[in-house]
Write a protein that holds these residues in place. Structure first.
Motif, short mmCIF file in Angstrom:
data_model
loop_
_atom_site.label_atom_id
_atom_site.label_comp_id
_atom_site.label_asym_id
_atom_site.label_seq_id
_atom_site.Cartn_x
_atom_site.Cartn_y
_atom_site.Cartn_z
N THR A 73 0.85 -1.21 0.00
CA THR A 73 0.00 0.00 0.00
C THR A 73 0.88 1.25 0.00
OG1 THR A 73 -1.65 -1.22 1.24
CG2 THR A 73 -1.86 1.17 1.25
N GLN A 74 1.89 1.24 0.86
CA GLN A 74 2.79 2.40 0.95
C GLN A 74 3.42 2.72 -0.41
OE1 GLN A 74 5.92 3.66 3.93
NE2 GLN A 74 7.03 1.96 3.02
N TYR A 75 3.94 1.67 -1.07
CA TYR A 75 4.68 1.93 -2.31
C TYR A 75 3.74 2.14 -3.51
CZ TYR A 75 8.88 0.86 0.31
OH TYR A 75 9.90 0.90 1.25
N THR A 76 2.54 1.60 -3.44
CA THR A 76 1.60 1.80 -4.55
C THR A 76 1.03 3.22 -4.52
OG1 THR A 76 1.01 -0.52 -4.47
CG2 THR A 76 -0.48 0.92 -5.67
N LEU A 77 0.61 3.62 -3.33
CA LEU A 77 -0.05 4.94 -3.23
C LEU A 77 0.94 6.05 -2.89
CD1 LEU A 77 -3.30 3.95 -1.31
CD2 LEU A 77 -2.96 4.11 -3.76
N ALA A 78 2.20 5.68 -2.70
CA ALA A 78 3.22 6.66 -2.31
C ALA A 78 2.81 7.40 -1.04
CB ALA A 78 3.51 7.63 -3.44
N VAL A 79 2.28 6.63 -0.06
CA VAL A 79 1.98 7.22 1.25
C VAL A 79 2.85 6.54 2.30
CG1 VAL A 79 -0.41 7.95 0.84
CG2 VAL A 79 0.01 5.64 1.65
N ASP A 80 3.58 7.35 3.01
CA ASP A 80 4.45 6.85 4.07
C ASP A 80 3.60 6.17 5.14
OD1 ASP A 80 6.04 6.53 6.26
OD2 ASP A 80 6.86 8.57 6.25
N ARG A 81 3.84 4.88 5.35
CA ARG A 81 3.00 4.13 6.30
C ARG A 81 3.13 4.62 7.73
NH1 ARG A 81 5.80 -1.81 6.21
NH2 ARG A 81 4.90 -2.11 8.25
N THR A 82 4.19 5.36 8.02
CA THR A 82 4.38 5.84 9.39
C THR A 82 3.79 7.23 9.58
OG1 THR A 82 6.48 6.92 8.93
CG2 THR A 82 6.57 4.60 9.51
N ASN A 83 3.29 7.81 8.52
CA ASN A 83 2.88 9.21 8.59
C ASN A 83 1.35 9.32 8.62
OD1 ASN A 83 2.30 11.88 8.17
ND2 ASN A 83 3.93 12.20 6.65
N GLY A 84 0.83 9.55 9.83
CA GLY A 84 -0.61 9.65 10.01
C GLY A 84 -1.24 10.79 9.22
#
Ligand code: PEP
Ligand code: MG
Length: 580
Positions: A460-471
């Motif tokens: 999910t992080q790499y597909t959507l380019a959203v940092d998984r640690t960043n709320g």
């Protein structure tokens, strides 16, 4: 001064680990920033020297107290604490600091300067063991600076506490687990951040992404953490407290009920077998996982062993650790993922400087750059595979080249093992599918491995380019996004046509909103935190795979994650209606 009780404060965040806890807060302030300007001396040389000495005593006493409690519970943790104790009380380092104070600088400046000097020496060493000690050194420098500022230390926690912090490191969480910390409230972090995952693995309630937490909660405050709703209540009134005490009693009762229907294979309502396994970080979690109904261990995050000793463990230590896990699992299969170091994970302990570590030397890339670490780990796993049902899994594969190289190393290790022991045991090799590149070439990868495990957290992080640690950018519904679902569908199709199992070990597998979809997409198993096993088992038993397949087909055509979530909700209420 008013005698009035402080009024209740309600804070909202993300529900990261289920459960309710009530306790006194311990607020871990990041009192020292690496960029802070070093203060001038507060007094004469004697005053400054005494400030340093007293900070040193505070830290050393604290370490000794924690080490005494940890000694019986975790030899590994107690050895880390012993190392820390040695650093803090090191006579040469102490006298260098005192000498520097005598030159007219503050204790803070002297500590920073002398620790930095030690740090440079360690980093210049050709021995990686010494270089790896840098983390311990940094940690102790920080503790001394904290003690100088507050008169206490950051790691002051006990079993009665609710830890309130900006974020908590895996290292501290392992220690907290031993000490019986009741709950976490963190300013930063999303649902898939490692701190959240570890909290779930240990069954410790946690609420993360609580923006105001560091200013609204103070040391000693009575706090309720509701990890089911993502709510934190400070200074609760009588009624709220009674309500939560009741919930807490129910929760404890629920957890202790012996569930006779909790074991055995799991099937959907129309008879399809779904493998139900557990994710674990440390050997102690294995008996709990099996008690709660796991049929195997689908993911051992072996990097947590590195986190717990702040070092790459020796082959012998690894064998002992893996054997303990396998003993706990009886004859059931255990999937050991080789060290997934780097990025927001456990530090690699090397001197690589990376501007963007999430796209850097993480997981298999790091292991292919440091092949001796991979070789040692594979040899240790082969040892244990002689007696137990061991599977080996590679993290963060993104290209076939990486898989081919890792496989060559595995083959060389098998040949070496055969030379040493006469024969090498069977040890299936699988990979995590957690980068879009891996999912897109899953058909090619499937031909070269024995199983796939989909890591939806990173996928999910790499597909959507959203940092998984960043709320601020990540959200619990992200993995429902059609782009992620399409990659999962591609992976499942490739695995099924190659005839290999495909499980999901990311957090998505434990989410009620996602399980129907995963079953509908055709996954053959899931691996979740122990405390989610019961719910996941019940839920799978209620899913008709045939109906779930229709849901999955619809979801793959949705445009947004919200649309998918709506469809799933509709599906779930229709299923509940049908079974009522
Ligand atoms: C994942 O990425 O989904 C996964 C299970 O691995 P980790 O959370 O340890 O990165
Ligand atoms: Mg991952």
């Amino acid at each position: 001064m008013s005698d009035a009780l402080p009024s209740a404060v309600l804070l909202r965040g993300t529900a990261a680990s289920a459960g309710v806890a009530i306790g006194r807060a311990i607020v871990v302030h990041p009192v020292w920033s690496e960029d802070a300007t070093l203060p001038p001396p507060r007094g004469d040389v004697n005053t400054e020297t005494e400030r340093f000495r007293s900070a040193q005593r505070v830290v050393a006493d604290e370490l000794e107290g924690v080490a005494a409690r940890a000694r019986d519970e975790s030899p590994m943790l107690s050895s880390i604490l012993d190392t820390h104790q040695m650093i803090v009380t090191d006579p040469v380092l102490s006298s260098d600091i005192i000498e520097r104070i005598a030159s007219g600088v503050s204790s803070e400046a002297a500590i920073v300067h002398e620790f930095e000097r030690q740090r440079r020496t360690l980093l210049a060493s050709t021995n990686s063991m010494f270089r790896d000690r840098v983390h311990d050194l940094d940690h102790m420098k920080h503790q001394l600076l904290v003690a100088l500022t507050t008169g206490a230390v950051a790691m002051r926690r006990d079993g009665e506490s609710i830890v309130v912090a900006e974020t908590v490191s895996p290292h501290d969480m392992l220690a907290d687990h031993q000490l019986g910390i009741r709950a976490y409230v963190m300013k930063f972090g999303g649902i898939d951040a490692h701190a959240s995952i570890i909290a779930r693995d240990f069954g410790i309630p946690a609420v993360v992404g609580v923006q105001e937490v560091m200013t609204r909660i103070h040391d000693g405050d009575l706090v309720i953490v509701d990890g089911n709703r993502g709510v934190v209540i400070c200074h609760p009134d009588e009624t709220t407290l009674r309500h939560y005490q009741q919930l807490l009693n129910d929760q404890d009762r629920q957890r202790s009920i012996e569930q006779s229907d909790l074991t055995g294979p799991v099937h959907t309502s129309d008879g399809h077998h779904i493998a139900l396994e557990a994710n674990i970080d440390v050997p102690d979690q294995v008996p709990v996982a099996f008690r709660l109904g796991a049929n195997g261990i689908g993911l051992v995050r072996t990097e947590m062993m590195v986190a717990s000793i702040n070092d790459i463990p020796s082959t012998d230590d690894q064998i002992a650790w893996y054997r303990r896990i396998c003993q706990g699992a009886g004859g059931s299969g255990v999937t050991f993922r080789v060290f997934d170091l780097g990025s927001d994970k456990v530090d690699t302990g090397t001197s690589y400087v990376e501007d963007n570590p999430a796209l850097g030397l993480r997981g298999i890339r790091f292991l292919l750059a440091q092949t001796e670490i991979l070789r040692d780990q594979i040899m240790a796993l082969l040892h244990v595979a002689q007696e137990y049902n061991v599977r080996c899994m590679l993290p963060m594969i993104s290209t076939l080249d990486e898989l081919v190289k890792a496989r060559e190393i595995l083959d060389e290790c098998r040949a070496e093992f055969t030379r040493q022991h006469g024969r090498a045991p069977n040890m299936p090799l699988g990979i995590m599918i957690e980068t879009p590149a891996a999912a897109l070439s899953a058909d090619m990868l499937a031909e070269a491995v024995d199983f796939f495990s989909i890591g939806t957290n990173d996928l999910t992080q790499y597909t959507l380019a959203v940092d998984r640690t960043n709320g601020l950018v990540s959200d619990s519904t992200d993995s429902l996004h059609p782009s992620v679902l399409r990659l999962i569908a591609m992976t499942v199709t490739a695995a099924l046509s190659a005839g290999i199992p495909v499980t999901v070990c990311g957090e998505m597998a434990g989410q009620a909103s996602a399980l129907d979809l995963l079953v509908g997409l055709g996954v053959t198993g899931v691996s979740v935190s122990s405390f989610q096993l019961h719910d996941v088992r019940r839920r799978i038993a209620g899913i008709s795979q045939e109906r779930a397949r229709v849901l999955a087909e619809q979801a793959l055509r949705c445009r947004t994650a919200a649309e998918v979530a709506d469809r799933v909700r509709g599906f779930q209420s229709a299923s509940e209606g049908a079974s009522a």
